[in-house]
Write a protein that holds these residues in place. Sequence first.
Motif, PDB file in Angstrom:
ATOM      1  N   ARG A  82       0.814  -1.215   0.000  1.00  0.00           N
ATOM      2  CA  ARG A  82       0.000   0.000   0.000  1.00  0.00           C
ATOM      3  C   ARG A  82       0.844   1.259   0.000  1.00  0.00           C
ATOM      4  NH1 ARG A  82      -2.981  -0.987   5.466  1.00  0.00           N
ATOM      5  NH2 ARG A  82      -0.774  -1.387   5.963  1.00  0.00           N
ATOM      6  N   PRO A 128       1.541   3.259  -3.695  1.00  0.00           N
ATOM      7  CA  PRO A 128       0.409   4.038  -4.224  1.00  0.00           C
ATOM      8  C   PRO A 128      -0.001   5.182  -3.310  1.00  0.00           C
ATOM      9  CG  PRO A 128      -0.289   1.804  -3.606  1.00  0.00           C
ATOM     10  CD  PRO A 128       1.203   1.811  -3.590  1.00  0.00           C
ATOM     11  N   ARG A 129       0.119   4.996  -1.998  1.00  0.00           N
ATOM     12  CA  ARG A 129      -0.193   6.094  -1.084  1.00  0.00           C
ATOM     13  C   ARG A 129       0.770   7.259  -1.280  1.00  0.00           C
ATOM     14  NH1 ARG A 129      -1.234   2.729   4.587  1.00  0.00           N
ATOM     15  NH2 ARG A 129      -3.371   2.056   4.116  1.00  0.00           N
TER      16      ARG A 129
END
Length: 389
Positions: free
Chosen positions: A258, A261-262
């Motif tokens: 994650r 993309p964060r």
Amino acid sequence: DHILLLQAARRLVGEFPDLLVLLAGDGPMRPQIERTVTDLDLAGHVRLVGNRSDVPDILPALTVFTLCSYTIECFPMALLEAMASGRPAVCTDVGGVKEMLADGITGYLVPPHDPAALADRLAAVLRDRPLARRMGAAARDRVQREFRLDASVDAAARELETVAGRYRSGNRSTAAAGRSREKGSKPGRAPIRLTVVLDLTFVGGVEILLLNLFRHFDPAVVRPRLVCLREAGPLAGDFRAAGFEVETLDRAGRFDRRTLPRLVASLRADRTDAVLVPHHHRASLALGRLAAKIARVPVNLVAAHDMDLTSAGGRVLPPWAVRTLGVSDALILLTQSQGEYLRSQEGVGARPWEAVREVVIPNGIVLPEPPGPAERAHARAALGAAADD
């Protein structure tokens, strides 16, 4: 190398029976240091004061400062603080120390691992107080000329304008923008939006340097913020208190899918113009530059703050980072010798497609007022020492 300093002190106490060695800081070596103090019969000559938040305030109590590491030193802030306080210094000739300390003028350089050489040069300063005062004054003058914080901040802002400006229409240089503001002209367009990507904030030299840079950047030229991949860390409150955004991405582990993309989303939402990653945060070194490319951030920069790690079995830049430096716009260094070390020992720029522009921006410091009797008395009181100690 605290043990080296204690070995040198053992050689000095015969000539200087009132010698006091002051060690500030704490850590896993403390039991070994305490044992060595006992073994060398130095109990009356060594004071371990532990972690201190007031080191610049107690420096005026010193007759001479020493930093006797055998590796890793690049541009040590501890030495810079001592020079700014007008203290002569005796230091080992490692890393970039020789680019800070002028041998025989602001202090002395000695070989590492040599207690006799360290003791000899410390004795030369201790027995000649006029020499100590001349060296201390010369050290402070050198900081005034070459290592002021405002000079470091200006150099960093100029580099950001140089690398980011070519992607921005109607750019003016930092110096020109500054002159326009001084003359009351209309300010230039929006500042460069700088995102510094860390894993988390430590209470360390790099983070303190970043905080000082953030505080002193002209907000009309650079608007900085922090993104912490894992957690905010202990120094985040200082950044926030100074008015700077600190965003955390809650990275759960090494392979948390994650995170990238964060980070990309964060850079896009901020409309970041330049991403800066420090070399010692391996996750940010990899993910920060990759996210910058995906988010089409115009500029990505790598800042290196160490050197001379081979004797400690380490590297400043891992091989994968060296091979991918060509995708970065600049490698920010603290000293010229640091660049020489990275090229000769770690292969930076060995292949044309791995080459990167090197920019040297020395650390800077706010110059305190020249310490006088009042400052020395305050320093003694802070250490619990008598006025005539």
